[in-house]
Write a protein that holds these residues in place. Structure first.
Motif, short mmCIF file in Angstrom:
data_model
loop_
_atom_site.label_atom_id
_atom_site.label_comp_id
_atom_site.label_asym_id
_atom_site.label_seq_id
_atom_site.Cartn_x
_atom_site.Cartn_y
_atom_site.Cartn_z
N THR A 173 0.90 -1.13 0.05
CA THR A 173 -0.11 -0.11 -0.05
C THR A 173 0.84 1.38 0.24
N ASN A 174 0.43 2.51 -0.02
CA ASN A 174 0.80 3.62 0.00
C ASN A 174 1.52 4.03 1.26
N GLN A 175 2.31 4.95 1.26
CA GLN A 175 2.93 5.62 2.72
C GLN A 175 1.90 5.82 3.59
N THR A 176 0.90 6.79 3.42
CA THR A 176 0.12 6.98 4.46
C THR A 176 -0.90 5.77 4.95
N ASN A 177 -1.02 4.89 4.45
CA ASN A 177 -1.68 3.92 4.94
C ASN A 177 -0.80 2.89 5.50
N ALA A 178 0.38 2.82 4.96
CA ALA A 178 1.31 1.77 5.57
C ALA A 178 1.61 2.34 7.17
N ASN A 179 1.69 3.78 7.10
CA ASN A 179 1.93 4.42 8.67
C ASN A 179 0.81 4.14 9.55
N LYS A 180 -0.48 4.03 8.95
CA LYS A 180 -1.49 3.50 9.91
C LYS A 180 -1.46 2.27 10.40
N TYR A 181 -0.94 1.19 9.56
CA TYR A 181 -0.59 -0.03 10.06
C TYR A 181 0.32 0.05 11.09
N GLN A 220 3.47 9.32 27.05
CA GLN A 220 2.78 10.45 26.55
C GLN A 220 4.06 11.20 25.85
N LYS A 221 5.11 11.21 26.36
CA LYS A 221 6.48 11.70 25.65
C LYS A 221 6.89 11.24 24.62
N ILE A 222 6.66 9.98 24.20
CA ILE A 222 7.06 9.38 22.99
C ILE A 222 6.06 9.14 22.19
N GLY A 223 4.90 10.08 22.24
CA GLY A 223 3.93 10.02 21.39
C GLY A 223 4.36 11.03 19.95
N ASP A 224 4.07 10.51 18.97
CA ASP A 224 4.48 11.08 17.55
C ASP A 224 4.25 12.67 17.70
N ASP A 225 2.85 12.89 18.05
CA ASP A 225 2.67 14.49 17.94
C ASP A 225 3.57 15.25 18.88
N TYR A 226 3.85 14.67 20.23
CA TYR A 226 4.51 15.35 21.04
C TYR A 226 6.24 15.62 20.48
N LEU A 227 6.33 14.48 19.90
CA LEU A 227 7.94 14.58 19.51
C LEU A 227 8.20 15.32 18.22
N GLN A 228 7.29 15.18 17.47
CA GLN A 228 7.13 16.19 16.29
C GLN A 228 6.84 17.56 16.59
N LYS A 229 6.18 18.03 17.65
CA LYS A 229 6.09 19.23 18.00
C LYS A 229 7.47 19.88 18.60
N ARG A 230 7.87 18.96 19.36
CA ARG A 230 9.13 19.25 19.93
C ARG A 230 10.17 19.37 18.84
N SER A 231 10.36 18.95 18.09
CA SER A 231 11.41 19.00 16.88
C SER A 231 11.01 20.04 15.90
N GLN A 232 9.92 20.02 15.36
CA GLN A 232 9.67 20.65 14.16
C GLN A 232 8.53 22.02 14.70
N GLY A 233 8.17 21.84 15.67
CA GLY A 233 7.17 22.84 16.16
C GLY A 233 5.45 22.58 15.62
N TYR A 234 5.17 21.69 14.90
CA TYR A 234 4.20 21.35 14.62
C TYR A 234 3.99 19.68 14.23
N ALA A 235 2.87 19.14 14.17
CA ALA A 235 2.61 17.59 14.00
C ALA A 235 1.94 17.40 12.78
N GLN A 236 2.27 16.45 12.05
CA GLN A 236 1.70 15.94 10.77
C GLN A 236 1.00 14.67 10.94
N PRO A 237 -0.17 14.32 11.30
CA PRO A 237 -0.72 13.18 11.69
C PRO A 237 -0.53 12.15 10.53
N GLU A 238 -0.58 12.47 9.19
CA GLU A 238 -0.31 11.46 8.26
C GLU A 238 1.06 10.80 8.41
N SER A 239 1.76 11.55 8.86
CA SER A 239 3.32 10.67 9.10
C SER A 239 3.63 10.11 10.29
N PHE A 240 2.64 10.09 11.06
CA PHE A 240 2.74 9.34 12.48
C PHE A 240 2.93 7.89 12.31
#
Ligand code: ZN
Length: 274
Positions: A173-181, A220-240
Motif C-alpha cells: 500500500t501507499n505510505q500514508t496507509n502503511a503508517n496507519k498499520y 505521553q512523551k514518546i507520542g508522535d505528536d509530542y515528539l514532532q512538535k518538540r522537533s519541528q514545532g508542528y505535528a503531521q498526523p499522516e506521518s505518524f
C-alpha cells in the motif's frame, strides 16, 4: 541514589533478592528456587562492548525486566493455551550493532527484529530519555521497564502472526496507509506492555501509582505528536508511525487495567476510535 521509587521486579529480580537474604540469614538458596517453582530462568542476554558503571547498572536492570517479561508471558501463554512461550534474546549494546534487520544504532532507539527474534537496546537511550525527554524515574523505574516491555510486545505480535501480516499489507500500500498499520502495531505493543505491567503488579504488588504515572508520562512523551512538535514545532498526523500521546497512554492503560490479551484490538478499531 536516585530519588524515584524502585520498581520491585518480582520475577527474577525478586528471586535474586530473596536468595541473597536467605543466604545472609544462613539459609539455603535451593529452598528459594524451589519455592519459585517452574519459573523460567534460561532467558538469554547478550552484552556487546564495554559498559560504564552506569550502563552496567542499566544492563542489570534490563536483564531483570526481560526475565520478568519471560515469567509473565510464559504464564499468559499457559493460561490461554497458546503453548510454550519462546522468549526473545535481549541484546545490550553501545554504539552500533549488526542485526538480521540491518545495522542498529543509538539513533533509532530500542527495537525488535523479528528476523532474529531479538530485542536490541542501546543503553544510551535511557540517558536520552532522562536528559532530552525529561522522563522521570530513576535507573530502575517502570518508565524504563515499559520501553523494554514495549519491544517484547512486538515479539508477542510476531508470535501471534500479527507482525508479518501487517508488514505484508504495508508493503502493498501507499505510505500514508502503511503508517496507519505501523501506528496500530505500535499501540498494540503499548497494550502488551500494559498487560505485562498488570501481571507484574498482580503477582508481585510491585507497581505503585507513582510508578504507573511515570510510565504513562513516558508513553505521553514518546507520542508522535509530542515528539514532532518538540522537533519541528508542528505535528503531521499522516506521518505518524507510533500514535499520538493520548493513544499511547490509552492503550498502555487498557492493557494495565484489563490484563486481558484478547483486548489487543488495535487493528479492529476505526481511525476515530483508535
Ligand atoms: Zn515499537
Amino acid at each position: 541514589m536516585g530519588t524515584g521509587t524502585k520498581i520491585g521486579l518480582g520475577g527474577i529480580g525478586g528471586l535474586i533478592i530473596a536468595g541473597l537474604i536467605t543466604l545472609l540469614m544462613g539459609g539455603n538458596i535451593g529452598d528459594v528456587l524451589q519455592q519459585a517453582g517452574g519459573m523460567a530462568m534460561q532467558n538469554e542476554t547478550v552484552q556487546e562492548g564495554e559498559f560504564s558503571e552506569e550502563e552496567q547498572e542499566l544492563a542489570t536492570f534490563s536483564k531483570q525486566v526481560i526475565a520478568s517479561t519471560e515469567d509473565i508471558w510464559s504464564q499468559i501463554f499457559r493460561e490461554y493455551g497458546i503453548g510454550e512461550y519462546p522468549a526473545p534474546t535481549l541484546v545490550l549494546y553501545t554504539g552500533t550493532t549488526q542485526t538480521a534487520c540491518g545495522q542498529g544504532n543509538a539513533a533509532v532507539g530500542p527495537f525488535y527484529c523479528s528476523g532474529d527474534q531479538k530485542v536490541y537496546l542501546d543503553l544510551s537511550f535511557f540517558q536520552t530519555m532522562d536528559r532530552q525527554l525529561g522522563v522521570k524515574g530513576d535507573n530502575s523505574s517502570l518508565a524504563k521497564a515499559y520501553v523494554i516491555a514495549h519491544e517484547v510486545g512486538h515479539h508477542i505480535e510476531y508470535l501471534m502472526g500479527t507482525l508479518d501480516k501487517a508488514h505484508q499489507r504495508m508493503q502493498a500500500t501507499n505510505q500514508t496507509n502503511a503508517n496507519k498499520y505501523s501506528v496500530r502495531l505500535e499501540l498494540m505493543a503499548d497494550f502488551y506492555a500494559g498487560v505485562w505491567a498488570h501481571y507484574e503488579s498482580r503477582m508481585f504488588g510491585s507497581i505503585s501509582d507513582k510508578d504507573l504515572q511515570e510510565a504513562i508520562d513516558c508513553a505521553q512523551k514518546i507520542g508522535d505528536d509530542y515528539l514532532q512538535k518538540r522537533s519541528q514545532g508542528y505535528a503531521q498526523p499522516e506521518s505518524f508511525t507510533h500514535g499520538t500521546s493520548a493513544q499511547r497512554m490509552k492503550w498502555f492503560k487498557l492493557g494495565y487495567q484489563t490484563g486481558d490479551v484478547r483486548r489487543a484490538t488495535t487493528f479492529q478499531e476505526s481511525d476515530a476510535t483508535l
